[in-house]
Structures are given as C-alpha cells and as structure tokens.
Write a protein that holds these residues in place. Structure first.
Motif, mmCIF file in Angstrom:
data_model
loop_
_atom_site.group_PDB
_atom_site.id
_atom_site.type_symbol
_atom_site.label_atom_id
_atom_site.label_comp_id
_atom_site.label_asym_id
_atom_site.label_seq_id
_atom_site.Cartn_x
_atom_site.Cartn_y
_atom_site.Cartn_z
ATOM 1 N N LEU A 88 0.836 -1.207 0.000
ATOM 2 C CA LEU A 88 0.000 0.000 0.000
ATOM 3 C C LEU A 88 0.863 1.247 0.000
ATOM 4 O O LEU A 88 0.595 2.208 -0.725
ATOM 5 C CB LEU A 88 -0.929 -0.012 1.215
ATOM 6 C CG LEU A 88 -1.783 1.248 1.434
ATOM 7 C CD1 LEU A 88 -2.772 1.414 0.289
ATOM 8 C CD2 LEU A 88 -2.512 1.177 2.773
ATOM 9 N N TYR A 89 1.917 1.236 0.795
ATOM 10 C CA TYR A 89 2.803 2.394 0.862
ATOM 11 C C TYR A 89 3.540 2.593 -0.459
ATOM 12 O O TYR A 89 3.680 3.711 -0.952
ATOM 13 C CB TYR A 89 3.805 2.215 2.003
ATOM 14 C CG TYR A 89 4.477 3.494 2.422
ATOM 15 C CD1 TYR A 89 3.979 4.250 3.477
ATOM 16 C CD2 TYR A 89 5.603 3.970 1.756
ATOM 17 C CE1 TYR A 89 4.581 5.435 3.860
ATOM 18 C CE2 TYR A 89 6.211 5.153 2.124
ATOM 19 C CZ TYR A 89 5.698 5.879 3.181
ATOM 20 O OH TYR A 89 6.295 7.051 3.541
ATOM 21 N N MET A 90 4.014 1.499 -1.057
ATOM 22 C CA MET A 90 4.756 1.597 -2.313
ATOM 23 C C MET A 90 3.885 2.130 -3.446
ATOM 24 O O MET A 90 4.377 2.827 -4.333
ATOM 25 C CB MET A 90 5.311 0.219 -2.691
ATOM 26 C CG MET A 90 6.421 -0.277 -1.787
ATOM 27 S SD MET A 90 6.918 -1.982 -2.180
ATOM 28 C CE MET A 90 7.521 -1.771 -3.854
ATOM 29 N N SER A 91 2.606 1.805 -3.426
ATOM 30 C CA SER A 91 1.714 2.218 -4.509
ATOM 31 C C SER A 91 1.573 3.728 -4.588
ATOM 32 O O SER A 91 1.236 4.273 -5.647
ATOM 33 C CB SER A 91 0.334 1.582 -4.326
ATOM 34 O OG SER A 91 -0.276 2.041 -3.124
ATOM 35 N N PHE A 92 1.837 4.428 -3.474
ATOM 36 C CA PHE A 92 1.740 5.886 -3.465
ATOM 37 C C PHE A 92 3.102 6.564 -3.596
ATOM 38 O O PHE A 92 3.191 7.780 -3.514
ATOM 39 C CB PHE A 92 1.071 6.373 -2.175
ATOM 40 C CG PHE A 92 -0.387 6.031 -2.073
ATOM 41 C CD1 PHE A 92 -1.332 6.771 -2.750
ATOM 42 C CD2 PHE A 92 -0.806 4.968 -1.317
ATOM 43 C CE1 PHE A 92 -2.677 6.469 -2.661
ATOM 44 C CE2 PHE A 92 -2.148 4.648 -1.210
ATOM 45 C CZ PHE A 92 -3.089 5.399 -1.892
ATOM 46 N N SER A 93 4.165 5.782 -3.778
ATOM 47 C CA SER A 93 5.506 6.354 -3.821
ATOM 48 C C SER A 93 6.222 6.082 -5.132
ATOM 49 O O SER A 93 7.403 6.390 -5.256
ATOM 50 C CB SER A 93 6.353 5.790 -2.660
ATOM 51 O OG SER A 93 5.737 6.026 -1.419
ATOM 52 N N SER A 94 5.537 5.500 -6.104
ATOM 53 C CA SER A 94 6.194 5.118 -7.347
ATOM 54 C C SER A 94 6.683 6.325 -8.145
ATOM 55 O O SER A 94 7.633 6.219 -8.920
ATOM 56 C CB SER A 94 5.246 4.272 -8.204
ATOM 57 O OG SER A 94 4.043 4.981 -8.461
ATOM 58 N N HIS A 95 6.017 7.488 -7.969
ATOM 59 C CA HIS A 95 6.424 8.662 -8.737
ATOM 60 C C HIS A 95 7.833 9.107 -8.408
ATOM 61 O O HIS A 95 8.538 9.669 -9.248
ATOM 62 C CB HIS A 95 5.446 9.816 -8.469
ATOM 63 C CG HIS A 95 5.568 10.378 -7.076
ATOM 64 N ND1 HIS A 95 5.055 9.744 -5.962
ATOM 65 C CD2 HIS A 95 6.171 11.516 -6.620
ATOM 66 C CE1 HIS A 95 5.314 10.464 -4.887
ATOM 67 N NE2 HIS A 95 5.976 11.535 -5.255
ATOM 68 N N LEU A 96 8.269 8.848 -7.170
ATOM 69 C CA LEU A 96 9.593 9.290 -6.757
ATOM 70 C C LEU A 96 10.689 8.573 -7.537
ATOM 71 O O LEU A 96 11.769 9.134 -7.756
ATOM 72 C CB LEU A 96 9.771 9.043 -5.248
ATOM 73 C CG LEU A 96 11.077 9.519 -4.620
ATOM 74 C CD1 LEU A 96 11.176 11.037 -4.716
ATOM 75 C CD2 LEU A 96 11.174 9.070 -3.177
ATOM 76 N N PHE A 97 10.407 7.351 -7.974
ATOM 77 C CA PHE A 97 11.418 6.554 -8.661
ATOM 78 C C PHE A 97 11.879 7.230 -9.950
ATOM 79 O O PHE A 97 13.058 7.136 -10.317
ATOM 80 C CB PHE A 97 10.860 5.159 -8.954
ATOM 81 C CG PHE A 97 11.879 4.199 -9.470
ATOM 82 C CD1 PHE A 97 12.832 3.656 -8.627
ATOM 83 C CD2 PHE A 97 11.885 3.839 -10.802
ATOM 84 C CE1 PHE A 97 13.785 2.773 -9.110
ATOM 85 C CE2 PHE A 97 12.829 2.953 -11.300
ATOM 86 C CZ PHE A 97 13.783 2.419 -10.446
ATOM 87 N N VAL A 98 10.972 7.898 -10.648
ATOM 88 C CA VAL A 98 11.326 8.524 -11.923
ATOM 89 C C VAL A 98 11.882 9.935 -11.741
ATOM 90 O O VAL A 98 12.360 10.543 -12.710
ATOM 91 C CB VAL A 98 10.105 8.551 -12.864
ATOM 92 C CG1 VAL A 98 9.621 7.151 -13.149
ATOM 93 C CG2 VAL A 98 8.981 9.394 -12.262
ATOM 94 N N LEU A 99 11.805 10.469 -10.521
ATOM 95 C CA LEU A 99 12.277 11.836 -10.284
ATOM 96 C C LEU A 99 13.719 11.892 -9.809
ATOM 97 O O LEU A 99 14.326 12.965 -9.807
ATOM 98 C CB LEU A 99 11.377 12.526 -9.246
ATOM 99 C CG LEU A 99 9.910 12.731 -9.641
ATOM 100 C CD1 LEU A 99 9.141 13.343 -8.488
ATOM 101 C CD2 LEU A 99 9.800 13.618 -10.884
ATOM 102 N N ILE A 100 14.277 10.763 -9.381
ATOM 103 C CA ILE A 100 15.641 10.734 -8.862
ATOM 104 C C ILE A 100 16.614 10.620 -10.028
ATOM 105 O O ILE A 100 16.484 9.733 -10.877
ATOM 106 C CB ILE A 100 15.836 9.562 -7.893
ATOM 107 C CG1 ILE A 100 14.867 9.674 -6.724
ATOM 108 C CG2 ILE A 100 17.270 9.512 -7.382
ATOM 109 C CD1 ILE A 100 14.814 8.440 -5.856
ATOM 110 N N ILE A 101 17.591 11.507 -10.089
ATOM 111 C CA ILE A 101 18.563 11.493 -11.172
ATOM 112 C C ILE A 101 19.963 11.682 -10.595
ATOM 113 O O ILE A 101 20.131 12.151 -9.467
ATOM 114 C CB ILE A 101 18.285 12.595 -12.210
ATOM 115 C CG1 ILE A 101 18.340 13.979 -11.534
ATOM 116 C CG2 ILE A 101 16.952 12.367 -12.897
ATOM 117 C CD1 ILE A 101 18.269 15.119 -12.525
ATOM 118 N N ALA A 102 20.952 11.289 -11.384
ATOM 119 C CA ALA A 102 22.351 11.526 -11.020
ATOM 120 C C ALA A 102 22.749 12.903 -11.516
ATOM 121 O O ALA A 102 22.595 13.222 -12.702
ATOM 122 C CB ALA A 102 23.248 10.460 -11.641
#
Length: 319
Positions: free
Chosen positions: A142-156
C-alpha cells in the motif's frame, strides 16, 4: 544549486550523523537477533516478537542505507551513477515508509494482545505468524503504490548544477514537479501517513485505557495502591506511551523541518537537522524495547555467558 556549499563544513554534523547511524545499527541488530531467537526457541512464541523483529529489521536496513547515503554526502565526490542513485535513494525512502507500517502494525497487534476476552478483538489474538507477515507486506505494498512517482524523479547530478534540483547527495538530486503534481502527490502522502498514524494513535489510546482500568481493578481487589513496585501493566503503559509520544513528536518535527528546508531553498542546516531527526526514532526505539523487556535482558545475559565460556575454552582455560 551549489553542491560544494550545500552541506555545512562543521564536523560536528558529520560526527552526530555517523554516530547516530552506528549506534542505531548496533541496537537494532541486537533487538532483531534477540526477538528472532526468542520467536523460534520459545515453546509458545508470541506473534508480537515477530512484529518487533520486522520493525527492527526495517530500521536496521534504513540506517544501513542512510550510512551509505551519508558517505556520498560527506566523503565521496559524486561518483554514483544513475542506477545507483535511483535504486538506493528510492529504497531508502521506501524503508522509511516500511518503518511506519511496521510501527503501526506493532501497535495494532499490541491492541489485539491486551484486549479482554469480552472484546470483539479477541478473535485476532491467536493469529499465526503467516497472518502477521501478510499484514505487514500488505501495508508495505500500500505504501509503495503511493511512492512510485519518486522513482522517476531521482537522477544523477554529479556534473550538473541547478537551483531547480532538490539536493540529496553529492551524486543525486530530485527533479522538480509542477505545482499541480506536487499538490496531488502531497495530498496522497498526507492521507496515507495520516491514516497510519491515526491507527497507531487509536490503538495506543485503547491500550492505555485498558491498562488503566486493569490497574484500578487490581488496586481495588488487592489493595496495592501503596505498593512501590510497578506492575507489568504499568511498565507496558509507560512503554506504549513513550514510544507513541516519541514517534508523533519526531514525526511533527520532521514535517516542520522539511517545510522549512523547502521554504529556505534547501538550506544546509535544515537539511542536516532533517536527516538527524528523521532517523532518531530508528536509533532510540530499540533501547526502549530492550530495557522494557526482561526476556531480552535475560537472553542477552545468557548469550554473553556463552560467549565468555567459548572464549575461555578456546584460550585453554576450559576443562
């Protein structure tokens, strides 16, 4: 964004952060090992031991990843690539959520355990460890389902400088979002975490009420109101109140510091305070569990005795 000056040069910040991580890793390792051994060794293992093991394991992994992130913040010179940044930072953020889920599940399980036989919650008392594991992983999903957007926002961003990125480490940053997307995801995050914290608060209040009533009944029946020795119920009440109060205070302080960091454009001091405060519960809570449970103290005493005997035997002092 000037990455060279984003963090304070004061070594006290570095010492405080690395000390917090080191102490927390040690305490959670002891707590996890003790509860896992007790869960498998005792004839009537308690599901709550498994839940505390889950909590200590998530806190252990959280602090380990924080140690790696702190190394890239203070020691390295931005050598992480895109994959490392995205994987480690996102995993660390998920572990913070898993820590909240485990703490929430622990308080709910305490409620089931302490409920009287006449309560409708009694039927949940003797659920198997599979039910506890399933509930924990369901909360995590449940927690992961609301946090998936962060995965695409993290960059080097080791070779990039921009005032629009939010600094994370020397190697990694978070891309900015539009106002509408920021509002939407912030609302989802607040709803999710308010739901979990409300469950913790309600279950803690219910437990404290039950324990207070039990204490009054015992005093009335046995006239123990003048006894100076605290009962197990009183010790349990103090533990529940201490953990819940500490968690809520740190959570509110975490939000205030994060908002201050955003308002003052990623101020280095607010960022450092935010990191230290957000990991304080994971560092201090294991000591509350250890010193409030006599079983753990006895277990650690017996383990230390075994280790001493093994060392003496290996040195030639044994029979």
């Amino acid at each position: 964004m000037n990455k060279v000056n984003i963090l304070p040069s004061d070594t006290n910040i570095k010492i405080t952060l690395f000390s917090e991580v080191s102490v927390g890793i040690s305490a959670n390792s002891v707590l996890f090992f003790a509860h896992l051994c007790m869960f498998f060794e005792e004839n009537r293992s308690k599901p709550i031991d498994l839940c505390i093991a889950f909590l200590s394991l998530t806190q252990l992994m959280l602090l380990v990843t924080m140690g790696l992130i702190a190394a890239d913040m203070f020691i390295s010179q931005g050598i992480w690539d895109f994959t490392t940044c995205r994987s480690l930072i996102y995993f660390h953020r998920l572990l913070r959520g898993f820590n909240l889920c485990a703490a929430c599940l622990l308080h709910i399980l305490w409620t089931f355990t302490l409920s009287p036989r006449s309560s409708c919650l009694t039927k949940f008392k003797h659920k198997s460890p599979h039910h506890i594991s399933g509930a924990f992983f369901s909360l995590c999903v449940l927690y992961m389902s609301f946090s998936s957007h962060l995965f695409v926002l993290i960059i080097a961003t080791s070779n990039l400088t921009s005032d629009h990125f939010m600094y994370v480490t020397q190697s990694c940053s978070v891309l900015p979002m539009s106002y509408s997307r920021t509002t939407m995801f912030s609302l989802l995050m607040v709803t999710r975490e308010a739901f979990l914290i409300s469950l913790m608060t309600l279950s803690s209040g219910y437990m404290v009420t039950l324990l207070w009533r039990h204490k009054k009944q015992v005093q009335h029946l046995h006239s123990t109101s003048l006894s100076s020795k605290s009962s197990p119920q009183q010790r349990a009440t103090r533990t529940i109140l201490l953990l819940m109060s500490f968690f809520v205070v740190l959570y509110i302080l975490d939000i205030v510091i994060f908002q201050s960091r955003t308002k003052f454009k990623d101020g280095s001091m607010f960022y450092s305070l935010h990191i230290i405060v957000s990991h304080s519960y994971a560092t201090i809570s294991p000591f509350v569990f250890i010193f409030s449970d006599k079983r753990i103290i006895k277990f650690l005493g017996s383990m230390s005795g075994r280790i001493i005997n093994i060392c003496l035997f290996s040195d030639g002092y044994g029979p």
